[in-house]
Design a protein around this motif. Structure first.
Motif, mmCIF file in Angstrom:
data_model
loop_
_atom_site.group_PDB
_atom_site.id
_atom_site.type_symbol
_atom_site.label_atom_id
_atom_site.label_comp_id
_atom_site.label_asym_id
_atom_site.label_seq_id
_atom_site.Cartn_x
_atom_site.Cartn_y
_atom_site.Cartn_z
ATOM 1 N N LEU A 1 0.936 -9.396 6.685
ATOM 2 C CA LEU A 1 1.846 -8.264 6.557
ATOM 3 C C LEU A 1 2.861 -8.521 5.449
ATOM 4 C CD1 LEU A 1 2.379 -7.385 10.293
ATOM 5 C CD2 LEU A 1 1.154 -6.077 8.559
ATOM 6 N N ASP A 2 3.300 -9.761 5.389
ATOM 7 C CA ASP A 2 4.247 -10.131 4.362
ATOM 8 C C ASP A 2 3.621 -9.909 2.978
ATOM 9 O OD1 ASP A 2 6.813 -11.217 3.737
ATOM 10 O OD2 ASP A 2 5.722 -12.963 2.945
ATOM 11 N N PHE A 3 2.345 -10.297 2.891
ATOM 12 C CA PHE A 3 1.616 -10.099 1.643
ATOM 13 C C PHE A 3 1.522 -8.614 1.294
ATOM 14 C CE2 PHE A 3 -2.682 -8.890 0.226
ATOM 15 C CZ PHE A 3 -2.573 -9.255 -1.105
ATOM 16 N N PHE A 4 1.207 -7.775 2.308
ATOM 17 C CA PHE A 4 1.123 -6.330 2.083
ATOM 18 C C PHE A 4 2.475 -5.784 1.610
ATOM 19 C CE2 PHE A 4 -2.451 -5.952 5.436
ATOM 20 C CZ PHE A 4 -3.394 -6.150 4.463
ATOM 21 N N ARG A 5 3.549 -6.250 2.259
ATOM 22 C CA ARG A 5 4.889 -5.746 1.913
ATOM 23 C C ARG A 5 5.226 -6.080 0.475
ATOM 24 N NH1 ARG A 5 6.664 -8.384 6.956
ATOM 25 N NH2 ARG A 5 6.302 -6.857 8.600
ATOM 26 N N ARG A 6 4.946 -7.338 0.109
ATOM 27 C CA ARG A 6 5.257 -7.745 -1.258
ATOM 28 C C ARG A 6 4.422 -6.943 -2.254
ATOM 29 N NH1 ARG A 6 3.478 -12.670 -1.917
ATOM 30 N NH2 ARG A 6 2.984 -13.103 0.249
ATOM 31 N N PHE A 7 3.179 -6.706 -1.863
ATOM 32 C CA PHE A 7 2.298 -5.934 -2.732
ATOM 33 C C PHE A 7 2.845 -4.528 -2.947
ATOM 34 C CE2 PHE A 7 -1.042 -2.698 -2.796
ATOM 35 C CZ PHE A 7 -1.625 -2.993 -4.014
ATOM 36 N N LEU A 8 3.228 -3.889 -1.845
ATOM 37 C CA LEU A 8 3.719 -2.517 -1.933
ATOM 38 C C LEU A 8 4.997 -2.452 -2.754
ATOM 39 C CD1 LEU A 8 2.957 -1.313 1.684
ATOM 40 C CD2 LEU A 8 2.014 -0.378 -0.432
ATOM 41 N N LYS A 9 5.845 -3.440 -2.558
ATOM 42 C CA LYS A 9 7.097 -3.500 -3.309
ATOM 43 C C LYS A 9 6.788 -3.617 -4.806
ATOM 44 C CE LYS A 9 11.566 -5.710 -2.935
ATOM 45 N NZ LYS A 9 12.237 -6.966 -2.595
ATOM 46 N N GLY A 10 5.843 -4.504 -5.105
ATOM 47 C CA GLY A 10 5.440 -4.700 -6.497
ATOM 48 C C GLY A 10 4.890 -3.429 -7.113
ATOM 49 N N MET A 11 4.272 -2.583 -6.288
ATOM 50 C CA MET A 11 3.707 -1.322 -6.768
ATOM 51 C C MET A 11 4.767 -0.234 -6.814
ATOM 52 S SD MET A 11 0.256 -1.383 -7.194
ATOM 53 C CE MET A 11 -0.373 0.232 -6.701
ATOM 54 N N GLY A 12 5.961 -0.539 -6.337
ATOM 55 C CA GLY A 12 7.020 0.462 -6.278
ATOM 56 C C GLY A 12 6.797 1.501 -5.191
ATOM 57 N N GLU A 13 6.036 1.133 -4.163
ATOM 58 C CA GLU A 13 5.765 2.078 -3.072
ATOM 59 C C GLU A 13 6.671 1.751 -1.888
ATOM 60 O OE1 GLU A 13 3.858 4.641 -2.844
ATOM 61 O OE2 GLU A 13 2.543 4.493 -4.587
ATOM 62 N N GLU A 14 7.309 2.782 -1.370
ATOM 63 C CA GLU A 14 8.111 2.543 -0.167
ATOM 64 C C GLU A 14 7.281 2.908 1.048
ATOM 65 O OE1 GLU A 14 12.129 3.620 0.673
ATOM 66 O OE2 GLU A 14 12.609 3.556 -1.474
ATOM 67 N N ALA A 15 6.232 2.196 1.254
ATOM 68 C CA ALA A 15 5.359 2.556 2.376
ATOM 69 C C ALA A 15 5.294 1.408 3.370
ATOM 70 C CB ALA A 15 3.957 2.863 1.857
ATOM 71 N N ARG A 16 5.012 1.769 4.587
ATOM 72 C CA ARG A 16 4.763 0.740 5.589
ATOM 73 C C ARG A 16 3.258 0.585 5.754
ATOM 74 N NH1 ARG A 16 7.418 2.433 10.654
ATOM 75 N NH2 ARG A 16 7.566 4.532 9.777
ATOM 76 N N VAL A 17 2.892 -0.330 6.615
ATOM 77 C CA VAL A 17 1.471 -0.643 6.743
ATOM 78 C C VAL A 17 0.933 -0.100 8.060
ATOM 79 C CG1 VAL A 17 -0.227 -2.501 6.847
ATOM 80 C CG2 VAL A 17 1.801 -2.742 5.408
ATOM 81 N N LYS A 18 -0.219 0.487 7.964
ATOM 82 C CA LYS A 18 -0.870 0.960 9.188
ATOM 83 C C LYS A 18 -2.323 0.486 9.186
ATOM 84 C CE LYS A 18 -0.018 5.094 10.657
ATOM 85 N NZ LYS A 18 0.035 6.521 10.995
ATOM 86 N N LEU A 19 -2.748 -0.035 10.305
ATOM 87 C CA LEU A 19 -4.132 -0.484 10.412
ATOM 88 C C LEU A 19 -4.848 0.402 11.411
ATOM 89 C CD1 LEU A 19 -3.276 -4.265 10.817
ATOM 90 C CD2 LEU A 19 -3.726 -3.027 8.704
ATOM 91 N N LYS A 20 -5.988 0.870 10.998
ATOM 92 C CA LYS A 20 -6.765 1.700 11.924
ATOM 93 C C LYS A 20 -8.134 1.086 12.100
ATOM 94 C CE LYS A 20 -6.715 5.983 10.907
ATOM 95 N NZ LYS A 20 -6.559 7.295 10.283
ATOM 96 N N ASP A 21 -8.418 0.813 13.342
ATOM 97 C CA ASP A 21 -9.650 0.097 13.648
ATOM 98 C C ASP A 21 -10.709 1.087 14.081
ATOM 99 O OD1 ASP A 21 -11.507 -1.727 14.232
ATOM 100 O OD2 ASP A 21 -10.312 -2.873 15.645
ATOM 101 N N ASN A 22 -11.378 1.656 13.107
ATOM 102 C CA ASN A 22 -12.469 2.591 13.367
ATOM 103 C C ASN A 22 -12.109 3.627 14.426
ATOM 104 O OD1 ASN A 22 -15.002 3.687 13.101
ATOM 105 N ND2 ASN A 22 -15.887 2.390 14.671
ATOM 106 N N GLY A 23 -10.927 4.136 14.342
ATOM 107 C CA GLY A 23 -10.515 5.188 15.254
ATOM 108 C C GLY A 23 -10.226 4.730 16.673
ATOM 109 N N GLU A 24 -10.527 3.481 16.963
ATOM 110 C CA GLU A 24 -10.360 3.043 18.347
ATOM 111 C C GLU A 24 -8.955 2.553 18.624
ATOM 112 O OE1 GLU A 24 -12.972 0.423 20.141
ATOM 113 O OE2 GLU A 24 -14.782 1.542 19.613
ATOM 114 N N ARG A 25 -8.333 2.004 17.607
ATOM 115 C CA ARG A 25 -7.085 1.331 17.871
ATOM 116 C C ARG A 25 -6.240 1.451 16.614
ATOM 117 N NH1 ARG A 25 -5.039 -3.592 17.223
ATOM 118 N NH2 ARG A 25 -3.926 -4.634 18.893
#
Ligand code: ZN
Length: 508
Positions: free
Chosen positions: A444-468
């Motif tokens: 998650l930390d990696f995702f956050r740093r990535f998004l920051k580097g891209m200038g995106e103010e987004a959070r992370v969402k994981l979707k497991d084939n619609g189940e979870r």
């Protein structure tokens, strides 16, 4: 009389008794019948499929008092002596132990003399690929001008290592490995004659373990005869072969099918590795189970795809295990992966789903309310699609730099931006390990740093084939009004999720 091992006693004595090599036998019998016997033969093929046996039968056929005949009598002097290996005009040489030029020179000297008792001098050279180059050259000279009374029969498991100069002077016969069904039939026959009572599964296992070599099968049967008391079960044979019990194999297969990756891991670690069983042997058994299930399902007209796919994957794994320096670790990892593939979807179903995604949404979700709106939702603008593709590509690039073990999981996900989230949506149900890997703090930390580097103010969402659905939480809640936001409501329907914490995002 001395005890003779099974393989010896059941060695074929006539062409008619040779099993699994009809193309070789028929051609040789015809040649003898028509008096067109060649001066040199090369018998190539895997071990234990009858090459030397056929060579000896040919020697008998040529030297039998009734002969030359395709049906040697097996009772006359030459026939009996050839069978015992004492006939003066049939010389057997094992090139694996006599590789050198001296032996071949001796052979060349010897070749010139007429047979002492028989009609033909027959030289049987086993494992001929082992000869040295000089020895091959010496042999070649003999093959170039063979005396009329000489027949060379060379046998090898590695025809590729025979010089072409030699090959071109031989009639080459390819011996085939025996089908496991054929080995089983013969072993059953021998077992019965030996007064051995064996379960069908025990015979199956022996036949499989023989790997197409009747001699190996007979040697295994010999061991069974020595150790057997009463009816021989599959597990007794398994024990003898150093194979894990049937139940362990069956349970592992079941756990894989049901997607219990931890159970698979535990079974493998405790029941296979922990007890010192051979990993390859275990996989062979697992493949055997998959194959049996596959055939069973086919026979009943049931859906056989999952068994077929698992069989394919286990076979591939076996290939890799053979060459891998750490077969246990590799197998462990791959078995867990197999379990995570448990929700295998038939290919046509997969294609159908992909097509449905193509026509419906664009990046992301097939909403359940799609049909309520005639005409469907507008397709996303190309720029949006391109943006997402760009995002996914950059994320994969970054991961391959920083988190390489993450990339195979990312490859299984669609990645897109939606409603303030970077969504990672897996194309099928993720395994426990994959999910844990995606959700752990470092990732998650990696995702956050990535998004920051891209200038995106987004959070992370994981979707497991619609189940979870899992999403990154906000630090604080700022009221429930957000629940009335149509975007949130839609998201809740789509993701079958619920809002745990809400926070109003600053505009812009
Ligand atoms: Zn005879």
């Amino acid at each position: 009389m001395r005890y003779q091992v099974i393989a010896r006693r059941w060695r074929p004595k006539t062409f008619g008794e040779v099993v699994g090599q009809p193309h070789v036998v028929e051609t040789l019998m015809n040649a003898i019948q028509k008096g067109r016997v060649a001066h040199a033969y090369l018998f190539s093929g895997p071990r234990g499929v009858g090459k030397t046996s056929v060579a000896r039968i040919l020697a008998k056929a040529l030297n039998c008092l009734d002969g030359p005949t395709p049906y040697p009598c097996c009772r006359c002097g030459p026939c009996l002596e050839i069978a015992q290996g004492t006939f003066i005009d049939v010389l057997e040489m094992d090139a694996a132990s006599n590789r050198g030029i001296e032996e071949v020179r001796g052979l060349r000297e010897n070749v010139r003399y007429a047979p002492a008792q028989g009609r033909y001098k027959v030289y049987i050279i086993d494992e001929v690929h082992m000869l040295t180059e000089a020895a091959f050259n010496a042999l070649l000279k003999t093959l170039e001008e063979p005396p009329a009374h000489v027949v060379f029969i060379m046998a090898t498991t590695e025809a590729k290592r025979i010089p072409t100069t030699i090959l071109s002077r031989c009639q080459h016969f390819h011996f085939r490995p025996l089908p496991s069904g054929e080995v089983k039939r013969l072993l059953a026959k021998i077992a019965e004659a030996e007064g051995l009572d064996m379960d069908e599964e025990a015979l199956d296992l022996l036949a499989r373990a023989s790997g197409g070599s009747l001699r190996d099968g007979e040697m295994l049967l010999e061991q069974v005869v020595t150790s057997a008391q009463g009816r021989v079960s599959r597990d007794q044979v398994a024990q003898l072969l150093g194979l894990v019990e049937w139940e362990v194999v069956e349970e592992t297969y079941k756990a894989i099918l049901e997607g219990h990756d931890l159970r698979v891991l535990k079974l493998f670690q405790e029941q296979v590795v922990g007890r010192g069983f051979d990993v390859y042997g275990f996989l062979e058994e697992l493949a055997g189970t998959a194959r049996a299930r596959f055939l069973e399902a086919l026979g009943k007209g049931e859906e056989a795809f999952r068994h077929q796919t698992l069989l394919d994957l286990v076979l591939r794994l076996m290939e890799r295990v053979r060459r891998h320096p750490l077969p246990e670790v590799l197998t462990e990892m791959e078995l867990v992966r197999l379990a995570s593939l448990s929700h295998l979807v038939p290919l046509d179903e997969l294609v159908r789903r992909l097509e449905a995604l193509e026509v419906s949404e664009g990046p992301g979700v097939s909403p359940p309310q799609k049909k309520e709106r005639p005409g469907g939702r507008p397709r996303p603008s190309p720029s949006r699609r391109e943006e997402d593709q760009d995002l996914a590509r950059r994320l994969r690039d970054a991961a391959s730099q920083e988190q390489p073990s993450l990339t195979p999981i990312l490859d299984k996900c669609k990645i897109y931006l939606e409603d303030g989230y970077m969504v990672l949506e897996s194309r099928y149900k993720l395994g426990t390990f994959e999910r844990a890997r995606l959700e752990d703090e470092a990732t998650l930390d990696f995702f956050r740093r990535f998004l920051k580097g891209m200038g995106e103010e987004a959070r992370v969402k994981l979707k497991d084939n619609g189940e979870r659905v899992w999403e990154e939480e906000e630090e604080e809640a700022e009221g429930d009004s957000i629940l009335e936001d149509p975007r949130v409501q839609r998201a809740m329907v789509l993701f079958r999720g619920r809002v745990r914490k809400a926070k109003t995002q600053k505009e812009g």
